[in-house]
Design an enzyme around this catalytic site. Structure first.
Site, mmCIF file in Angstrom:
data_model
loop_
_atom_site.group_PDB
_atom_site.id
_atom_site.type_symbol
_atom_site.label_atom_id
_atom_site.label_comp_id
_atom_site.label_asym_id
_atom_site.label_seq_id
_atom_site.Cartn_x
_atom_site.Cartn_y
_atom_site.Cartn_z
ATOM 1 N N ASP A 38 39.226 10.104 -18.811
ATOM 2 C CA ASP A 38 39.219 8.607 -18.957
ATOM 3 C C ASP A 38 38.137 8.202 -19.827
ATOM 4 O O ASP A 38 36.978 8.930 -19.978
ATOM 5 C CB ASP A 38 38.916 8.048 -17.587
ATOM 6 C CG ASP A 38 38.633 6.737 -17.407
ATOM 7 O OD1 ASP A 38 39.215 5.686 -17.936
ATOM 8 O OD2 ASP A 38 37.185 6.370 -16.980
ATOM 9 N N SER A 71 38.042 -12.623 -12.786
ATOM 10 C CA SER A 71 38.626 -11.361 -12.907
ATOM 11 C C SER A 71 37.390 -10.212 -12.716
ATOM 12 O O SER A 71 36.242 -10.386 -12.503
ATOM 13 C CB SER A 71 38.671 -10.783 -14.392
ATOM 14 O OG SER A 71 38.780 -9.722 -14.732
ATOM 15 N N ALA A 106 45.343 -18.367 -17.488
ATOM 16 C CA ALA A 106 45.168 -19.247 -16.425
ATOM 17 C C ALA A 106 45.264 -20.560 -17.008
ATOM 18 O O ALA A 106 45.497 -20.692 -18.384
ATOM 19 C CB ALA A 106 43.774 -19.009 -15.831
ATOM 20 N N ASP A 235 42.460 5.322 -12.152
ATOM 21 C CA ASP A 235 42.255 7.122 -12.263
ATOM 22 C C ASP A 235 42.909 7.893 -10.905
ATOM 23 O O ASP A 235 43.079 8.875 -11.097
ATOM 24 C CB ASP A 235 40.836 7.253 -12.649
ATOM 25 C CG ASP A 235 40.490 6.876 -14.083
ATOM 26 O OD1 ASP A 235 41.507 6.774 -14.860
ATOM 27 O OD2 ASP A 235 39.358 6.522 -14.268
HETATM 28 P P1 ADP Z 1 40.817 1.145 -19.223
HETATM 29 O O1 ADP Z 1 39.842 1.303 -18.023
HETATM 30 O O2 ADP Z 1 41.421 2.538 -19.262
HETATM 31 O O3 ADP Z 1 39.843 0.896 -20.284
HETATM 32 P P2 ADP Z 1 42.426 -0.929 -18.550
HETATM 33 O O4 ADP Z 1 44.018 -0.757 -18.305
HETATM 34 O O5 ADP Z 1 41.473 -1.478 -17.478
HETATM 35 O O6 ADP Z 1 41.988 0.192 -19.377
HETATM 36 O O7 ADP Z 1 42.430 -2.121 -19.636
HETATM 37 C C1 ADP Z 1 43.179 -2.167 -20.739
HETATM 38 C C2 ADP Z 1 42.872 -3.129 -21.824
HETATM 39 O O8 ADP Z 1 43.572 -4.215 -21.262
HETATM 40 C C3 ADP Z 1 41.426 -3.521 -22.080
HETATM 41 O O9 ADP Z 1 40.938 -2.782 -22.927
HETATM 42 C C4 ADP Z 1 41.657 -4.856 -22.384
HETATM 43 O O10 ADP Z 1 42.006 -5.055 -23.929
HETATM 44 C C5 ADP Z 1 42.689 -5.386 -21.612
HETATM 45 N N1 ADP Z 1 42.219 -6.186 -20.355
HETATM 46 C C6 ADP Z 1 42.306 -5.829 -19.082
HETATM 47 N N2 ADP Z 1 41.723 -6.466 -18.369
HETATM 48 C C7 ADP Z 1 41.072 -7.612 -19.080
HETATM 49 C C8 ADP Z 1 40.441 -8.574 -18.839
HETATM 50 N N3 ADP Z 1 39.996 -9.266 -17.511
HETATM 51 N N4 ADP Z 1 40.028 -9.624 -19.953
HETATM 52 C C9 ADP Z 1 40.240 -9.035 -21.092
HETATM 53 N N5 ADP Z 1 41.104 -7.974 -21.510
HETATM 54 C C10 ADP Z 1 41.253 -7.226 -20.492
HETATM 55 MG MG MG Z 2 37.104 4.467 -16.269
#
Ligand code: ADP
Ligand code: MG
Length: 286
Positions: A38, A71, A106, A235
């Protein structure tokens, strides 16, 4: 292995910060061909910080912070921290929605707003100067989120999460032992490749939605046994699907529960140690 050898190996590992929850994992890791990592919190520190804001800084931060206040994503924490540092006040958002692997949406001041990646913002069509900046920031290993408000893209926020100082050496040690290394991440391809290059990872699989991580692990299992190293809630399925699941000690409870090996020191040298202890433990009695 004899129970005694296994106990000695497990004890030796524990002293080095490698907790073996399941003895078969110690035996299995020696047969692994590919190690999948990851990105956030595993290869990188997992403490992202805002580095650049494109657009009207206070407006972009105000809208983004309104949304991210609801978030729990690490990117949200980085944005809120920046808003605080810049003393930007923000209204509370309504109708909040988190879109897995994409971002958040939102209403802010009654207007539709979003913060997220290209998958989320695609329809709002970025102006070409912003597109250019987005690519430049991504090539510099920064995760970029697009901020939209009232039907328009109002700016970009670049967020950096540096590799752990130990990651590059650990990955090089794994490659020297003949293993293939792969990064599996939900982040953008350009960012993932830039970080992979910094630490020497062989292959990058980016833009993976949280529910697709386990499928990607299965696909890589076609070439032989795999270990997966991760820390996040998303994960957990990949950790249980892999032949050997390795969780960061700093990870979420569900990741730690899903791994059969836990790295107390939270760095990838623990993977190298686990491999070497496995070899010592099982070769002695062969
Ligand atoms: P990882 O943990 O593998 O980096 P995530 O699935 O958590 O992947 O997130 C992937 C992408 O989704 C982030 O890199 C971002 O671009 C977008 N993203 C997710 N959650 C948010 C958030 N709260 N605000 C802005 N972008 C977000
Ligand atoms: Mg991670």
């Amino acid at each position: 292995a004899t129970p005694t050898a296994l106990m000695v190996g497990t004890g030796r590992a524990a002293k080095m910060g490698v907790l073996i929850k399941d003895g078969t994992a110690l035996e299995e890791i020696e047969n692994v061909k590919t190690i999948i990592f990851d990105k956030t919190g595993t290869i990188t520190n997992g403490q992202p910080a805002v580095t650049d804001i494109v657009g009207n800084q206070s407006q972009v931060l105000q809208v983004a912070a309104s949304l991210e206040a609801s978030s729990e994503h690490p990117l949200a924490a980085a944005i809120l921290q920046k808003a605080k540092a810049e003393s930007v006040d923000y209204p509370s958002a309504t109708d909040f929605q988190a879109l897995e692997g994409r971002g958040v949406m939102a209403k802010v001041n009654g207007e539709g707003a979003f913060v997220g990646n290209e998958r989320l913002a695609a329809e709002s069509k970025l102006p070409s100067d912003l597109q250019q900046k987005l690519h430049t920031l991504q090539a510099a290993a920064k995760t970029v989120v697009i901020v939209g408000y009232a039907g328009q893209v109002i700016g970009l926020i670049a967020i950096q999460d540096a590799p752990k100082p130990s990651s590059a050496a650990a990955i090089s040690a794994l490659k020297a032992r003949g293993l293939k290394t792969v990064m599996l991440t939900g982040d953008n391809q350009r960012v993932a490749e830039a970080i992979a290059k910094q630490v020497g990872i062989d292959q990058v699989i980016a833009g993976v939605l949280p529910n697709q991580k386990a499928e990607q692990v299965q696909a890589l299992q076609k070439d032989g046994k795999v270990a997966f190293v991760g820390d996040g809630i998303n994960d957990a399925p990949a950790l249980t699907t892999a032949d050997v699941g390795i969780a960061m000690g700093s990870g979420t409870d569900i990741a730690i529960e899903s791994g059969s090996i836990v790295l107390v020191q939270n760095d990838l040298n623990g993977v190298v140690r686990a491999l070497d202890i496995s070899k010592k433990t099982f070769n002695r009695i062969k």
